[in-house]
Design an enzyme around this catalytic site. Sequence first.
Site, mmCIF file in Angstrom:
data_model
loop_
_atom_site.group_PDB
_atom_site.id
_atom_site.type_symbol
_atom_site.label_atom_id
_atom_site.label_comp_id
_atom_site.label_asym_id
_atom_site.label_seq_id
_atom_site.Cartn_x
_atom_site.Cartn_y
_atom_site.Cartn_z
ATOM 1 N N ARG A 67 -3.824 1.345 -7.072
ATOM 2 C CA ARG A 67 -3.854 1.363 -5.705
ATOM 3 C C ARG A 67 -3.773 0.134 -5.086
ATOM 4 N NH1 ARG A 67 -2.911 5.133 -1.887
ATOM 5 N NH2 ARG A 67 -3.420 6.868 -3.335
ATOM 6 N N SER A 127 5.597 5.821 -7.303
ATOM 7 C CA SER A 127 5.232 4.509 -7.304
ATOM 8 C C SER A 127 4.166 4.469 -8.401
ATOM 9 C CB SER A 127 4.639 4.051 -5.899
ATOM 10 O OG SER A 127 5.732 4.213 -4.864
ATOM 11 N N HIS A 153 -0.382 -1.107 -5.749
ATOM 12 C CA HIS A 153 0.571 -0.256 -5.124
ATOM 13 C C HIS A 153 0.830 -0.892 -3.692
ATOM 14 C CE1 HIS A 153 1.250 3.303 -2.000
ATOM 15 N NE2 HIS A 153 2.501 3.267 -2.865
#
Lengths: 206, 206
Positions: A37, A14, A40
């Site tokens: 993040r 990812s 994500h």
Amino acid sequence: MEYIKDPRDIEKNSFEIITQELGEKTFPEREGKIIKRMIHTTADFQYADITKISKGAIDSGLAALKEGCSIYTDTRMSMAGINKRALKQMNCEIYCLVDDPEVAKEAKERGLTRSMVAMEKAAKEEKTKIFVIGNAPTALFQLCQYIDEGKKLPSLVVGVPVGFVGARESKDELIRRNVPYITTLGRKGGSTVAAAIVNALLYMNL
Amino acid sequence: MEYIKDPRDIEKNSFEIITQELGEKTFPEREGKIIKRMIHTTADFQYADITKISKGAIDSGLAALKEGCSIYTDTRMSMAGINKRALKQMNCEIYCLVDDPEVAKEAKERGLTRSMVAMEKAAKEEKTKIFVIGNAPTALFQLCQYIDEGKKLPSLVVGVPVGFVGARESKDELIRRNVPYITTLGRKGGSTVAAAIVNALLYMNL
């Protein structure tokens, strides 16, 4: 159906995809870890453009975590999303007061949001140095007021409330304060985004 | 700083702004309530375009809630975001097994995600009729397999995993099944989105 089942591979792949799709949009290492993040957790690349991290905020947040500070979150969702094992390894505590029956009672009596009353209580806790606000603009407005009054000087404010009424304005207030912050300009944000930011910091420290 | 402090006003104003900005993009009443709540929780209008609700899914989900079914969520975040008072009023229960120590042990031994092992256990519970997957594609793939094998026929699958590895694919699998579902095409979704969908259904029933 064939699919990747190893959670480490899923996360690694990812982040590689995110880095690749960001293309020429690069960030200093630690800022990049936070922003990636956030992407994500939302699959929303707009976070690369709207995230604002004040100078020294990462250092200040990491130092507070290293001291084993307490973290206050405005929602149980953000609290649920923050890595408890990582927190424990750093001797940090986390809490949320928004569901506290005392808070609910007092909010009703005073005609305030539960988030505001909860923030009032959290701000009085000396050990609470990181404030994580992913939902309630009223909590962030309240915290800004305490900062102005010198009642609280947080080591870090993760101020990313989401929504259409007050979210943008509360974040605009935050960035005018002389306080270490991580925020998202405009309407976007939320509990998952808030948790992602805190987790990114925790993983830097481990 | 002046700002709206009454939580009912905040929510009411938010939905008015969302309706206004959606403009000519209108939906049948119940679909609209779900989609607007998803936008409310993300400030992301793309949900108006990517949300897919199968025919009869809302009726099927509402009927299961009225029966007092159990709801399984793949994350503690989604569970935390679902209105507990509303659930209680409908005699519904909610649970998440992803943090169960038994699940963690078994996942490690079998080289699977904790989400998959947790889903395996949840699918065996007869009372569990609504599955809420906001995070783990592996959980949704697993559920699709059980549906194929006739091991589980959910009353509703809220399948909105987010991310870059498997999320889109798992949702593409879901929409090929003959099962009542609410999903988001592509990468976007998440725990807050999942919780928003369930809350919208709960508020319709109250």
